[in-house]
Design an enzyme around this catalytic site. Sequence first.
Site, mmCIF file in Angstrom:
data_model
loop_
_atom_site.group_PDB
_atom_site.id
_atom_site.type_symbol
_atom_site.label_atom_id
_atom_site.label_comp_id
_atom_site.label_asym_id
_atom_site.label_seq_id
_atom_site.Cartn_x
_atom_site.Cartn_y
_atom_site.Cartn_z
ATOM 1 N N ASP A 103 -4.196 -7.973 15.530
ATOM 2 C CA ASP A 103 -4.525 -6.569 15.272
ATOM 3 C C ASP A 103 -4.919 -6.467 13.790
ATOM 4 O O ASP A 103 -4.074 -6.612 12.909
ATOM 5 C CB ASP A 103 -3.301 -5.693 15.576
ATOM 6 N N LYS A 132 -9.948 3.350 9.719
ATOM 7 C CA LYS A 132 -9.544 2.993 8.359
ATOM 8 C C LYS A 132 -10.787 2.525 7.592
ATOM 9 O O LYS A 132 -11.468 3.333 6.970
ATOM 10 C CB LYS A 132 -8.426 1.949 8.352
ATOM 11 N N TRP A 144 3.721 -1.417 14.347
ATOM 12 C CA TRP A 144 2.571 -1.573 15.234
ATOM 13 C C TRP A 144 2.634 -2.853 16.053
ATOM 14 O O TRP A 144 2.230 -2.887 17.210
ATOM 15 C CB TRP A 144 1.255 -1.459 14.466
#
Length: 359
Positions: free
Chosen positions: A171, A195, A101
Site C-alpha cells: 500500500d 495525497k 492502515w
Amino acid sequence: MRSILFNAGPAALPEAVLHQAAQAMIDIPGEGQSIAEISHRSRFFENVLDEFKQLFRNLLHIPESHDILIVQGGARLQFALIPLNFLPANKTAAFIDSGYWAHTAMEYASFGNQTECIASSKTQYYRQLPDFDPKKINKQLHAYLYLCSNNTIYGTQYHTFPQVDIPLIIDMSSDILSKPINFTHIDLAFACAQKNIGPAGFSVVIVKKSFLETAQTQLAPALSYKHQAAKHSNDVTNPIIAIYTALLNLRHLHDTGGVAAAQERNSQKAHSLYTELDRNSLFNAPVNPTDRSQMNVCFFAKQEQHHQAFLTYCQTQNIKGIQGHIQAGGFRASLYNAVTQEMVNELIAALRDFEKEHA
Ligand code: PMP
C-alpha cells in the site's frame, strides 16, 4: 487567501493545477463542454487515460513488466479486492502490521480468508517499523506478503523494502510519487489518489503482469483486476473530474523536475521540520529517527495545555490541517509534494514563536 495546508488527505494540490481544473470545469479548451459533462467513452477521455498511464510510468520508471490500472474507489476498496483476486482458499496472506492502515487491510482480508500477522509494532505504539524475520515466510502457506510503505497516521516509513521469495504487495497510498521506487521486486502496489496523485475518487494499481496472470477468474468484472487490465481501465464509468485533475497534477510534477526533484524537496522539507522539533523545548517527535516518515511528521506538545493552545495559535497564522489523527493524538504535518518549503517554514516559525511565548 489560500491557507497553509498540511492536510493528510485529501491534501494540498498545486495552485496552478487548481486553476487549470477550474477552467476545465467550465469548458475544456477545444472541447466546448465541461469536464463534468464529457463522456468516459470520448476520444478526449481515452487520451486522458493514455497520457495518465504513460506519464505515471515515466515519472516512476515503472518497467513494461508491470501494468498500470486506474480503478474506481479508494484504498480500502483495494484492501477488499486484493484477497478476492490473489488469495486462494488454501493459502494464507501474511501481513506486516506497521499501523492502522496495515492492520485495517488485514481485517478486510480476514473476511472469509486466512490471514497471519507475522510482525507488528503495536506494542511500540507504532512509533517504529516492526522487526521482520524473513524466516517467518512459508512459501507453501503464504500467498503473498502485504505491507504499507508509509504509515500516514503514526508517521513511520519504509526507506527500503524487505526482500522475500513470495509475491510482495504494498500500500503506497501516502508516499507514491514522493520518491523514486524500484518496482522490479514488487508484485502489486496501489495508492488511493487523494495525497500525491490528485483529488479523491480513484486508485492506481501497479501490478506485475506475470502476477496478474495468477489472479482468480471467477469474479464479477468490476471486482476483477484482470478484467480492468483487459479493458484498459475504461470499463466502469470512471471519476473523470478527479482523473483529469490528477493528470494536470502529473504534468505539473513532470514540469517541476519529476520524482527525483520532488524527493530532494521532500527530504529537505522533512529534515527542516524534524530538526526544529528535535530542538524545540515544548514539542517532541517520538518516532524512531531511522523510521521517520518524510510525508507525515507526527509530533506532540510535551505539556498537555500546549496542545490546544498551539492549534489555536496556528489558526491565527492561517495554518490548517495539523491536528493528529484521532488514533494517534498530537499533531501531524503532512508534507506531500504540493507542500512547499515556504509553507514548512511558516510552520517552523509558528513553532519557534510559540516556544518564545510559552517556554
Ligand atoms: N492506506 C493508507 C496508507 C492511507 O493513508 C489511507 C487513508 N487515506 C488509506 C489506506 C485509506 O484510504 P481510503 O479512504 O481511500 O480507503
